[in-house]
Enzyme design. Structure first.
Site, PDB file in Angstrom:
ATOM      1  N   THR A  62       0.820  -1.194   0.000  1.00 24.98           N
ATOM      2  CA  THR A  62       0.000   0.000   0.000  1.00 24.98           C
ATOM      3  C   THR A  62       0.859   1.251   0.000  1.00 24.98           C
ATOM      4  OG1 THR A  62      -1.896   1.098   1.028  1.00 24.98           O
ATOM      5  CG2 THR A  62      -0.240   0.179   2.521  1.00 24.98           C
ATOM      6  N   CYS A  63       0.252   2.325  -0.459  1.00 24.73           N
ATOM      7  CA  CYS A  63       0.852   3.658  -0.408  1.00 24.73           C
ATOM      8  C   CYS A  63      -0.290   4.601  -0.012  1.00 24.73           C
ATOM      9  CB  CYS A  63       1.486   4.030  -1.753  1.00 24.73           C
ATOM     10  SG  CYS A  63       0.335   4.002  -3.140  1.00 24.73           S
ATOM     11  N   ARG A  64      -0.180   5.870  -0.312  1.00 18.15           N
ATOM     12  CA  ARG A  64      -1.240   6.789   0.097  1.00 18.15           C
ATOM     13  C   ARG A  64      -2.518   6.599  -0.729  1.00 18.15           C
ATOM     14  NH1 ARG A  64      -3.391  11.122  -1.684  1.00 18.15           N
ATOM     15  NH2 ARG A  64      -1.765  11.548  -3.195  1.00 18.15           N
ATOM     16  N   GLY A  66      -2.586   4.531  -3.840  1.00 20.93           N
ATOM     17  CA  GLY A  66      -2.551   3.355  -4.700  1.00 20.93           C
ATOM     18  C   GLY A  66      -1.746   3.567  -5.970  1.00 20.93           C
ATOM     19  N   LEU A  91      -4.027   4.051   1.427  1.00 20.70           N
ATOM     20  CA  LEU A  91      -4.410   4.553   2.743  1.00 20.70           C
ATOM     21  C   LEU A  91      -5.667   5.409   2.660  1.00 20.70           C
ATOM     22  CD1 LEU A  91      -3.758   4.976   5.785  1.00 20.70           C
ATOM     23  CD2 LEU A  91      -2.325   6.897   5.082  1.00 20.70           C
TER      24      LEU A  91
END
Length: 174
Positions: A62-64, A66, A91
């Site tokens: 995951t990242c902020r 996608g 996120l």
């Protein structure tokens, strides 16, 4: 391609312990806010990380939002997990689903947001001063714009390096 997984489905698999969640954002982003239980392995360090002992479980990256995860999918798939997923919406999607996050309001904003605020403030100040004090202040806006173009072309951002040395940022990463 990483398989997409919805936030609620991920939460269930994390609770059962069958899935590992890896956050690929930078440490300053993670320090401010992250999914509880996520392991931080920044994208720029993922290739050096040995995750072979974790291969008994599925993994979700995951990242902020996608986007970083989708762009780096080939690198992430190369880590060799039998099941690899990407959190839908990152996120932001997790929070939109109403799921809990660890939030540290005392941690500084992530570095790129600080750069955006500083660059935008300097460019605006240059424009206002050029209109009200002296036309020569337009050079300030031009200098900031040139710095942003240079940073985009080379990957080197002097303002980010300067901001990273500020006391509020050094304390959070120590």
């Amino acid at each position: 391609m990483l398989h997409p997984i919805a936030p609620d489905a991920l939460q269930q698999r994390l609770a059962s312990g069958e899935m590992l969640l890896i956050d690929i954002r930078e440490p300053d982003e993670y320090a401010r806010e992250h999914i509880i239980g996520a392991r931080l392995i920044p994208l720029n360090a993922i290739d050096a990380e040995d995750l072979t002992v974790e291969h008994s479980r599925a993994v979700c990256f995951t990242c902020r939002s996608g986007n970083r995860t989708a762009i780096a999918a080939a690198r992430l798939l190369a880590k060799g997990f039998p099941e690899s997923y990407a959190l839908e919406g990152g996120l932001d999607g997790w929070k939109k689903a109403g799921l809990p996050v660890h939030f540290n309001p005392r941690a500084p904003l992530d570095l790129m947001r600080q750069v955006q605020i500083a660059a935008g403030s300097l460019a605006l100040a240059g424009a206002v001063l050029a209109a009200t004090v002296s036309p020569w202040f337009i050079l300030l806006s031009g200098f900031v714009g040139a710095g942003l173009v240079f940073a985009g072309l080379t990957g080197f951002c002097g303002m980010a390096r300067l901001l990273k040395r500020m006391p509020w940022n050094r304390a959070s990463l120590a």
